[in-house]
Design a protein around this motif. Structure first.
Motif, PDB file in Angstrom:
ATOM      1  N   MET A   1     -11.167   8.919 -41.489  1.00  0.00           N
ATOM      2  CA  MET A   1     -11.329  10.220 -42.094  1.00  0.00           C
ATOM      3  C   MET A   1     -10.882  11.298 -41.139  1.00  0.00           C
ATOM      4  SD  MET A   1     -14.543  12.055 -43.835  1.00  0.00           S
ATOM      5  CE  MET A   1     -15.494  10.635 -44.132  1.00  0.00           C
TER       6      MET A   1
ATOM      7  N   LEU B   1     -15.035   6.266 -40.584  1.00  0.00           N
ATOM      8  CA  LEU B   1     -15.206   7.589 -40.013  1.00  0.00           C
ATOM      9  C   LEU B   1     -13.967   8.024 -39.251  1.00  0.00           C
ATOM     10  CD1 LEU B   1     -18.721   8.206 -38.462  1.00  0.00           C
ATOM     11  CD2 LEU B   1     -17.352   9.742 -39.826  1.00  0.00           C
TER      12      LEU B   1
ATOM     13  N   SER C   1      -5.176  21.235 -48.667  1.00  0.00           N
ATOM     14  CA  SER C   1      -5.574  20.230 -47.697  1.00  0.00           C
ATOM     15  C   SER C   1      -6.940  20.542 -47.123  1.00  0.00           C
ATOM     16  CB  SER C   1      -4.570  20.184 -46.555  1.00  0.00           C
ATOM     17  OG  SER C   1      -3.277  20.061 -47.058  1.00  0.00           O
ATOM     18  N   LEU C   2      -7.584  19.506 -46.698  1.00  0.00           N
ATOM     19  CA  LEU C   2      -8.891  19.676 -46.099  1.00  0.00           C
ATOM     20  C   LEU C   2      -8.722  20.075 -44.641  1.00  0.00           C
ATOM     21  CD1 LEU C   2     -10.431  16.502 -47.590  1.00  0.00           C
ATOM     22  CD2 LEU C   2     -11.158  18.792 -48.121  1.00  0.00           C
ATOM     23  N   PRO C   3      -9.647  20.848 -44.156  1.00  0.00           N
ATOM     24  CA  PRO C   3      -9.578  21.224 -42.753  1.00  0.00           C
ATOM     25  C   PRO C   3      -9.887  20.013 -41.880  1.00  0.00           C
ATOM     26  CG  PRO C   3     -11.591  22.008 -43.724  1.00  0.00           C
ATOM     27  CD  PRO C   3     -10.779  21.432 -44.848  1.00  0.00           C
ATOM     28  N   PRO C   4      -9.554  20.100 -40.610  1.00  0.00           N
ATOM     29  CA  PRO C   4      -9.816  18.977 -39.717  1.00  0.00           C
ATOM     30  C   PRO C   4     -11.297  18.650 -39.675  1.00  0.00           C
ATOM     31  CG  PRO C   4      -8.359  20.535 -38.669  1.00  0.00           C
ATOM     32  CD  PRO C   4      -8.808  21.158 -39.954  1.00  0.00           C
ATOM     33  N   LEU C   5     -11.563  17.412 -39.434  1.00  0.00           N
ATOM     34  CA  LEU C   5     -12.930  16.926 -39.470  1.00  0.00           C
ATOM     35  C   LEU C   5     -13.688  17.367 -38.233  1.00  0.00           C
ATOM     36  CD1 LEU C   5     -14.646  15.097 -41.246  1.00  0.00           C
ATOM     37  CD2 LEU C   5     -13.989  13.210 -39.803  1.00  0.00           C
ATOM     38  N   ASP C   6     -14.865  17.857 -38.455  1.00  0.00           N
ATOM     39  CA  ASP C   6     -15.690  18.260 -37.335  1.00  0.00           C
ATOM     40  C   ASP C   6     -16.689  17.151 -37.059  1.00  0.00           C
ATOM     41  OD1 ASP C   6     -18.459  20.540 -37.029  1.00  0.00           O
ATOM     42  OD2 ASP C   6     -17.276  19.525 -35.484  1.00  0.00           O
ATOM     43  N   LEU C   7     -16.404  16.367 -36.083  1.00  0.00           N
ATOM     44  CA  LEU C   7     -17.222  15.183 -35.867  1.00  0.00           C
ATOM     45  C   LEU C   7     -17.788  15.187 -34.462  1.00  0.00           C
ATOM     46  CD1 LEU C   7     -17.908  12.717 -37.540  1.00  0.00           C
ATOM     47  CD2 LEU C   7     -16.058  11.520 -36.423  1.00  0.00           C
ATOM     48  N   PRO C   8     -19.018  15.592 -34.341  1.00  0.00           N
ATOM     49  CA  PRO C   8     -19.651  15.489 -33.026  1.00  0.00           C
ATOM     50  C   PRO C   8     -19.789  14.015 -32.675  1.00  0.00           C
ATOM     51  CG  PRO C   8     -21.242  16.096 -34.694  1.00  0.00           C
ATOM     52  CD  PRO C   8     -19.907  16.141 -35.351  1.00  0.00           C
TER      53      PRO C   8
ATOM     54  N   ARG D   1      -7.533  13.804 -41.724  1.00  0.00           N
ATOM     55  CA  ARG D   1      -7.678  15.233 -41.861  1.00  0.00           C
ATOM     56  C   ARG D   1      -7.082  16.003 -40.706  1.00  0.00           C
ATOM     57  NH1 ARG D   1     -13.558  16.309 -44.237  1.00  0.00           N
ATOM     58  NH2 ARG D   1     -13.183  18.295 -43.246  1.00  0.00           N
TER      59      ARG D   1
ATOM     60  N   GLY E   1      -4.198  17.755 -38.628  1.00  0.00           N
ATOM     61  CA  GLY E   1      -3.090  18.541 -39.133  1.00  0.00           C
ATOM     62  C   GLY E   1      -1.854  17.708 -39.370  1.00  0.00           C
TER      63      GLY E   1
END
Lengths: 257, 501
Positions: free
Chosen positions: A219, A216, A233-240, A223, A225
């Protein structure tokens, strides 16, 4: 952090049997560099280029083979786990052939542990697939950039169809596993659960859990920047709960008796 | 299944083989290995993989596409082509799911004849296309048209890709795969048809192809079989696919194709095993017979049975591994309690005291702790899985966008070419100034189109491609710049950014 490093980290932290099944990112990168800086333009380039393609295709084969093998295993184990639960319930559960609460609890605990690990393994396989895909996309991008080729787009299209990338079945198994686990876990009061969760922070030295955490975080890192952040490219990971997960890594493993 | 037409195809197939062989031998890399590859189906992939030289593509195309054709397009071998076929066979759930309905409707007879004709027709083309292969490695990229071919499969990506690669390439693939398809069918229906290694090798692969072909295989060439398969295996046809991994197989005769198992197939397997008296008693042969799944070979069953036995009698084959974790876990539970007090994630944790108290109440705590730790583990795992799914979808969408943009770009380009060629512009001095004149005009619609198209992500690659072509056309365009300003996801990233470590 660079992808290559992240990948290496993941490989180190992953299950030992999987270590050599990941993308040979470094090697491919070397080849790309070789291609773009070949001394004798024609011959050297062609050689390296061919080698690159060969390696790429080999890697894909490797992924496919490994992935499908694991998938098959998962299918079998999934079914077996379900059977096992049934057996335990039928034998030691209330209303079973020889009901025994102690045994039941015991066995169920084992089953639970196994299920959670199984779930973790499956998720790690999906992660495996994904990280290899990411690596491929990156290396192709590098290739195109360095050699001015147009390999990336068509090649990646093909990759998208490869068995190792089509993880639908495994995802389905994961969901089913989650459902089963929900049924099998004892019900507890909400508040208690939350508190317990925060208290019981353990980072298994080697183990599924640690791998998952590592995956995790990787990942997330990948991701973030970068200088070459582009349109593919994938956007930054939104990880609560990112903090919680980061904290897992603070605990270094200790050797136990 | 019409044996006779298949026979004729067979012959033409053979001749095309001969043709390609001849051709390929004229190409730099591969004369003798080539023959070997033709001898051994699985080996083909392997060797062809080894010859990824510039001259190689044609050969690879030959080998792999043929293989793939045989196997129902699912050779997961190293060559690019096989992956093409993967594309056709293994993308049931993607956007290509539209293929599925198509498949079931495919008329058997209808499919056969166009195939025959097409394969015959395309034969000469295949020879010419070899010359084009020297070019970019992308040339072998796909056989996109392939699934498309005889009956129009509504798969957009196919069309897009076929515009990418040379059309000849496409048709050649088609031709080959079709031919191989016919071969395969021929073999299925009439095993004694061909002499030699081919049979041995193909039988296995061919058998694989059948049931798995049913749903996911978008290959139209299999349409003839599909209805049959559907009838025979109503439940199993759902999500089964077979994959042949030839590169993993040795160069020996018996191919070890890898099959992609599904839960349904496994159910059938388990039933068969139980019928035969349990996993210990059951033999692969018996199971194979009982299952009555076409395309399943004894190798598949054997290996699966082995796995099954292992799983049963050593439940959770990673059990040892997880046991290790378990033990470690207990020890760490204590340690973690210590750490928790130090790092205290939540305020309430500060009350936790370290020391022997915890150790003595270890039993209780770890008892609780285990379940809770498991829950925690589950949470993290669920989270990871969730993120992976999201990421995957994003990746798919990004590529889709890229392809779409590429297609638009190609259309623009071809439109531009047409304009250049149009007589109405003959007044002006030819070509260059035409080009420059058209450019700004083209630039605008292109830009606006790409803008509209860019609902998701921008496409750096397409942008660079646009730039490249615009340079070719001799003009600077606003198009690439404006394309970039299309809607992007969360943050609109400039193309370059200071490196963040």
């Amino acid at each position: 952090m660079k992808f290559g490093k992240r990948l290496k980290q993941q490989i180190e932290e992953t299950l030992p049997a999987w270590r050599d099944k990941f993308l040979s990112y470094k090697e491919l990168k070397k080849l790309v560099r070789l291609i773009s800086s070949a001394e004798s333009p024609e011959f050297g380039k062609a050689d390296a280029g061919a080698e690159f393609m060969y390696l790429l295709n080999n890697e894909i084969d490797k992924f496919n083979a490994f992935f499908m093998e694991q998938e098959e295993d998962f299918i079998i184990r999934h079914k077996e786990l379900q059977q096992r639960i049934k057996r335990v319930k039928d034998t030691w559960g209330p209303g079973g052939t020889k009901p025994s609460e102690a045994e039941y609890k015991d066995e169920m605990a084992k089953v639970r542990k196994d299920m959670v690990d199984f779930h973790g393994e499956m998720v790690l396989l999906v992660n495996y697939s994904n990280i290899n895909y990411t690596g491929l996309a990156k290396i192709l991008k590098k290739y195109d950039k360095r050699t001015g080729g147009l390999l990336r787009l068509p090649f990646i299209q093909k990759v998208l169809q490869q068995p190792f990338f089509v993880t639908d079945l495994v995802s389905k198994l994961v969901k089913e596993c989650e459902n089963t686990i929900d049924q099998v876990f004892p019900v507890e009061v909400e508040a208690e659960i939350v508190k317990e969760q925060r208290e019981a922070i353990t980072v298994a030295g080697k183990g599924i859990f640690r791998n998952t955490v590592a995956a995790l975080l990787s990942m997330q890192e990948i991701r973030r920047g970068s200088s070459t952040y582009g349109h593919f490219s994938l956007p930054p990971l939104d990880l609560p709960d990112s903090d919680l997960i980061h904290s897992f890594q603070l605990n270094s493993p200790i050797t136990t008796v | 299944m019409k044996a006779r037409p298949a026979l004729s195809i067979q012959i033409s197939g053979a001749s095309s083989l001969g043709v390609s062989e001849g051709l390929s031998s004229s190409l730099p890399a591969i004369s003798t290995p080539l023959e070997d590859t033709y001898r051994k189906l699985p080996g083909t992939q392997q060797v062809s993989a080894k010859r990824e030289l510039m001259g190689g593509p044609l050969v690879r195309a030959t080998c792999s596409s043929s293989n793939s054709g045989v196997v129902g397009h699912i050779f997961s071998s190293s060559s690019g082509f096989s992956s093409d076929l993967h594309y056709s066979s293994s993308s049931p759930h993607e956007k290509h799911s539209s293929n599925a309905p198509f498949i079931s409707q495919a008329p058997t007879n209808g499919a056969a004849s166009p195939l025959l004709q097409s394969s015959n027709r395309m034969l000469p083309q295949s020879m010419m296309s070899s010359h084009y292969y020297k070019e970019n490695s992308g040339s072998w990229c796909t056989d996109p048209g392939f699934p498309d071919f005889p009956i129009s499969t509504p798969v957009q990506s196919c069309q897009v890709e076929s515009t990418n690669c040379s059309g000849i390439m496409t048709s050649e693939d088609l031709c080959r795969s079709n031919e191989w398809q016919e071969w395969a069918e021929q073999l299925i229906t009439d095993c004694d048809a061909l002499a030699s290694n081919w049979n041995e090798l193909l039988v296995d692969n061919v058998m694989d192809m059948e049931p798995k072909v049913a749903k996911p295989c978008t290959s139209t060439t299999l349409s003839e079989q599909k209805p049959q398969v559907h009838q025979q295996l109503p439940s199993l046809s759902v999500a089964s696919r077979s994959v042949v991994n030839s590169s993993s197989s040795a160069n020996n005769a018996p191919a070890k194709p890898r099959m992609r198992w599904t839960p349904e197939l496994h159910e059938a397997f388990v039933e068969a095993v139980n019928l035969l008296g349990g996993s210990e008693r059951a033999t692969p042969k018996g199971v194979l017979k009982t299952m009555k799944v076409e395309g399943l070979t004894i190798y598949h069953v054997k290996s699966h049975l082995q796995k099954y036995r292992t799983a049963r009698y050593r439940p959770e084959s990673s059990e040892d591994y997880s046991l290790f974790c378990f033990i470690g876990f207990l020890g760490r539970a204590v340690y973690s309690l210590l750490l928790v007090s130090i790092f205290s994630l939540s305020g309430s944790l500060e009350k936790k005291s370290t020391s022997t108290e915890d150790l003595s109440s270890l039993d209780l705590k770890t008892g609780m702790g285990i379940t809770e730790a498991l829950r925690l583990q589950m949470e993290v795992q669920k989270r990871l899985h969730e993120q992976l799914e999201i990421q995957r979808n994003l990746q798919l969408r990004i590529e889709e966008q890229g392809r779409y943009l590429q297609m638009m770009f190609e259309k623009q380009k071809s439109g531009l070419d047409k304009l250049k060629a149009s007589p109405s512009d003959s007044e002006n001095p030819p070509a260059p100034s035409d080009a420059t004149k058209e450019l700004p005009a083209k630039g605008e619609p292109e830009a606006s189109q790409t803008n509209h198209v860019n609902s998701g992500t921008d496409s750096a690659n397409v942008k660079s491609m646009l730039e490249r072509s615009s340079e070719e056309m001799g003009g600077e365009q606003e198009a690439p710049k404006t394309a970039e300003t299309g809607v992007s996801k969360s943050s609109s990233p400039p193309s370059k950014r200071p490196r963040i470590e």
